[in-house]
Scaffold this motif. Sequence first.
Motif, PDB file in Angstrom:
ATOM      1  N   ASP A  16       4.293  -1.825   0.803  1.00  0.00           N
ATOM      2  CA  ASP A  16       4.043  -1.709   2.245  1.00  0.00           C
ATOM      3  C   ASP A  16       4.327  -0.302   2.745  1.00  0.00           C
ATOM      4  O   ASP A  16       3.586   0.237   3.559  1.00  0.00           O
ATOM      5  N   LEU A  17       5.423   0.244   2.261  1.00  0.00           N
ATOM      6  CA  LEU A  17       5.818   1.589   2.664  1.00  0.00           C
ATOM      7  C   LEU A  17       4.672   2.578   2.423  1.00  0.00           C
ATOM      8  O   LEU A  17       4.410   3.471   3.232  1.00  0.00           O
TER       9      LEU A  17
ATOM     10  N   LEU B 278       1.407   1.641   2.007  1.00  0.00           N
ATOM     11  CA  LEU B 278       0.260   1.232   2.810  1.00  0.00           C
ATOM     12  C   LEU B 278       0.402   1.690   4.254  1.00  0.00           C
ATOM     13  O   LEU B 278      -0.577   2.028   4.912  1.00  0.00           O
ATOM     14  N   GLU B 279       1.615   1.713   4.757  1.00  0.00           N
ATOM     15  CA  GLU B 279       1.842   2.165   6.130  1.00  0.00           C
ATOM     16  C   GLU B 279       1.736   3.690   6.236  1.00  0.00           C
ATOM     17  O   GLU B 279       1.789   4.226   7.323  1.00  0.00           O
ATOM     18  N   GLY B 280       1.664   4.334   5.068  1.00  0.00           N
ATOM     19  CA  GLY B 280       1.602   5.790   5.097  1.00  0.00           C
ATOM     20  C   GLY B 280       2.946   6.437   5.338  1.00  0.00           C
ATOM     21  O   GLY B 280       3.027   7.614   5.652  1.00  0.00           O
ATOM     22  N   ALA B 281       4.024   5.648   5.208  1.00  0.00           N
ATOM     23  CA  ALA B 281       5.350   6.219   5.435  1.00  0.00           C
ATOM     24  C   ALA B 281       5.764   7.117   4.280  1.00  0.00           C
ATOM     25  O   ALA B 281       6.504   8.080   4.476  1.00  0.00           O
TER      26      ALA B 281
ATOM     27  N   GLY C  63      17.258  -1.103  -2.618  1.00  0.00           N
ATOM     28  CA  GLY C  63      16.763  -2.397  -3.105  1.00  0.00           C
ATOM     29  C   GLY C  63      17.588  -3.497  -2.478  1.00  0.00           C
ATOM     30  O   GLY C  63      18.764  -3.315  -2.235  1.00  0.00           O
TER      31      GLY C  63
ATOM     32  N   TRP D   1      15.510   4.369  -0.086  1.00  0.00           N
ATOM     33  CA  TRP D   1      15.163   2.963   0.132  1.00  0.00           C
ATOM     34  C   TRP D   1      16.074   2.098  -0.728  1.00  0.00           C
ATOM     35  O   TRP D   1      16.075   2.198  -1.947  1.00  0.00           O
TER      36      TRP D   1
ATOM     37  N   GLU E 225       7.786  -4.685  -0.599  1.00  0.00           N
ATOM     38  CA  GLU E 225       8.189  -3.827   0.520  1.00  0.00           C
ATOM     39  C   GLU E 225       7.880  -2.362   0.236  1.00  0.00           C
ATOM     40  O   GLU E 225       7.499  -1.611   1.134  1.00  0.00           O
TER      41      GLU E 225
ATOM     42  N   ASP F 221      11.187  -6.625  -3.426  1.00  0.00           N
ATOM     43  CA  ASP F 221      11.352  -5.172  -3.277  1.00  0.00           C
ATOM     44  C   ASP F 221      10.043  -4.447  -3.551  1.00  0.00           C
ATOM     45  O   ASP F 221       9.674  -3.520  -2.834  1.00  0.00           O
TER      46      ASP F 221
END
Lengths: 342, 342
Positions: free
Chosen positions: B113-114, B116-119, B100, B98, B110, B107
Motif C-alpha cells: 500500500d505504501l 501504491l499510495e506513492g509514499a 513490522g 516502517w 501494508e 505487513d
Amino acid sequence: MATMQDVARHAGVSLSTVSYVINKTRPISDATRARVEAAMAELGYRRNAAARSLASKRSRTIALVLPSTENALGGTLSEIVTQAARVARAHDNHVAVWPGLGSEEQDAAEIHDLVLEGAVDGVVFLEVSLDDARVAMLEKVDVPFVTLGRPARTEGRACVDIDFEAAVDEAVALLAAQGHREIGFVNHSEASRTRGYGPSVRAEAAFADAALRHGVSGTHTWADEDAAGGRGALDALLGAAPALTAVVLMNETAGFGLLAQARRRGLDVPADLSVLAIATSRGVGALAEPQLTSLEVPAERLARHAVETLLDLVEGREAPSEPILVPCALAPGDSVAPPRAG
Amino acid sequence: MATMQDVARHAGVSLSTVSYVINKTRPISDATRARVEAAMAELGYRRNAAARSLASKRSRTIALVLPSTENALGGTLSEIVTQAARVARAHDNHVAVWPGLGSEEQDAAEIHDLVLEGAVDGVVFLEVSLDDARVAMLEKVDVPFVTLGRPARTEGRACVDIDFEAAVDEAVALLAAQGHREIGFVNHSEASRTRGYGPSVRAEAAFADAALRHGVSGTHTWADEDAAGGRGALDALLGAAPALTAVVLMNETAGFGLLAQARRRGLDVPADLSVLAIATSRGVGALAEPQLTSLEVPAERLARHAVETLLDLVEGREAPSEPILVPCALAPGDSVAPPRAG
DNA sequence: CTGAAAGCGCTTACAG
DNA sequence: CTGAAAGCGCTTACAG
C-alpha cells in the motif's frame, strides 16, 4: 492506479463526495457512503500521498533527528525509533529519519529546509544538549518541534525526558532502605558534562540531593564509556570512600568493566558491593553476571509522548507548559542486597 | 513561501525554465541560469516536495522496514538506520522507517500500500527470514526492494548481507594459525534456527566446513540470547569436547555470560581459552573483560550497498545478479592467544 | 446531504 | 536555448 475521479464515476457521485467519505470530513448519507466504499473496494483504490499533501499542505510525516554521537548500546535508540514509527502510524503519519551531520547551525538550517519544502510537518530531536543551537534556531523560525531530553531552558518548549531526578532518588532510597550508608555514583564521562549532556549534569546534582535527603554519604565520579572507565570509576570511588557498600551506575557501557574490577578486588556483588543500574537500555542488565538490578529507560513511553505531543503542535493544539517527565521502570536483578553486618 | 512561478517572474523567465535550472534536466545558458539562481536566492526559494512528487511520480523516499524482533544489542540496527539516512540524503532521498507489526502477510500488504499510495518508491528490509512471506509477496506485485540478509532463494532478488561464510572461515583460520586444534562455536538460539534466521543456519554450516578445511575439530552449540545462554553454551561445549581451547562466538548477548562462566570454571581468557567474537555490534567487544577480539558487523557498508542498490532499482537500473556480501572488519582485543603448550 | 470548480506547485511533452 | 500549457490527484471553500 485508480484515482478518486475513477471512484466517483464508478459510484455515480462527485469527486468531492468521495473525498469527504474518505476523510470523514463532513456528513454523508449511509447509502452514498456505502456506494463509495463499494466502488473503492472494487477498484482497489488507494489515495495518492503526494496529491493529498499538496492540496492539504500537510506531509503527514514527522522527522526524527538522530543523535550524532551514540551514548549507549544503541538499544534504546532503536527502540525509540521503532516505537515512534508505530505511534506515528497509529495517527496516520509517517516517520522520516534525519541524521545530524554538520555543525548544529548547519543541521538546523537543513531541518528548517525540510519543513519549508513541506517534506515534514514537524521535528522530534532524539537528543539535545543543554544549550542546543538547533533548538534555539528552529524556535526562532517557528518550526514545530519536540525535544527528547531537556535543554537548559524549557519555557515555551515542548520537552519529553526521563525523570532522572526521580530515578536517582528512587535508586538511593532503595539502597538506603537496604541499610547502605555510603553510596557511590558512576556517571557518564566527564566529557559528556563538558559538552552539555543533560543527563550527566542532572544526575550529578540529583545524586547530591538524594544523598542528603536519605541521610547517606554520597561519592560521585565520572567514567568513560568503556570497560576501562568502569574499572577506573570503582577504584576512584573506593579510593575516596573505602567503606562504600553500594554503587548507583548510570553508565551501562562502563558497567561490565566495573563488575570485572569488583571481582578483581575480591568484592562479591551483591554481598560486598551492591550495584543498582539506572537509565539502562532494556535487557542490558540481564547480560551481566550477576544480573543487574536496573531502572530501565522507558523508551516506548518517551517515544509515544514525543510523537503525540508533536502531532498536537502540528495540529495547532496547545503544547504542555511543563516538560513531560517519564519514570524509569524497575527491572529486577541480583545485584542489590543489604551490606554485610558490621 | 515563494513558488517556482514567483521565481520565474522575478527572473523574467518562464516557469519551465526555472524547473530546468533546478533539475539540470536540459541545457540552460549561463546568463539565464545566473538570473534564475539569483532570483531563487533573493526570494529564499525552496521547491515543494509534494508538488514535485505529484508531478514526477516519485516520492524520493525509501522505506526501511524494521525487524520485528531484536536479535542483538540494537547498536547495529541504529547504525544501519543512521547510515541509510545519510546515504539516502546524499542521493537527495529521504528514509521513512516502517515497523513490522502484524503477520508477514499483513505487513507485506501494508508495505505494498505504501508504494501504491506513492509514499515510498521502494523498500529495504532490514532483516529477512530464509522463507520470508513479505519478500515473496512484494516480488509478485513488483515492488522494488532490497533485503539486508538473504532469503533462501536469491535469484532475481537484490540482497545485501554479511559474508558469514567468510567471517566464520576467517575466525577458524585465525584460531588454527594460533595452534588451536579443538574449537567450539556458539551460535544464536536454537529458536532462531527454527524460525528460519539465516545467519544461524549459515553459520552452522560454515563452521563445519571451516573446521574441515582447516583441519581442526569443531564442536557447535546453540545459546539463548542472555547470560544464562552463554553459561550453558560453554558448559555444553566443554562437556562435548573437554580439550577445547578456543571458541568462536556469534552471539554477543550470550558473550558476557560465557566469559563469566569461564572465570567460574577457573579458565583464564585467553591463556586457557581463546574467544573470538564474530558479527558483533561495533564497540561491544570493547566492553568485555578481557576486551574481545571481534569481527564486527560492517553496518555502514551494508546500509550503503542496500540503499544504493535500491535507488538503482527505482531508477530502472539493473540489480546485481548475485547477493552483495560484505566482510566483517577485525576489531582488535585481548581474548585470543595460542593454547597452552601441551 | 451533495456538487462543480478553483487551486495546491511542480514536471514534462510539445513547439519553436 | 526557451516558452506556453497540460496534467499529476487530491482538498476545500462556495453554492445549493
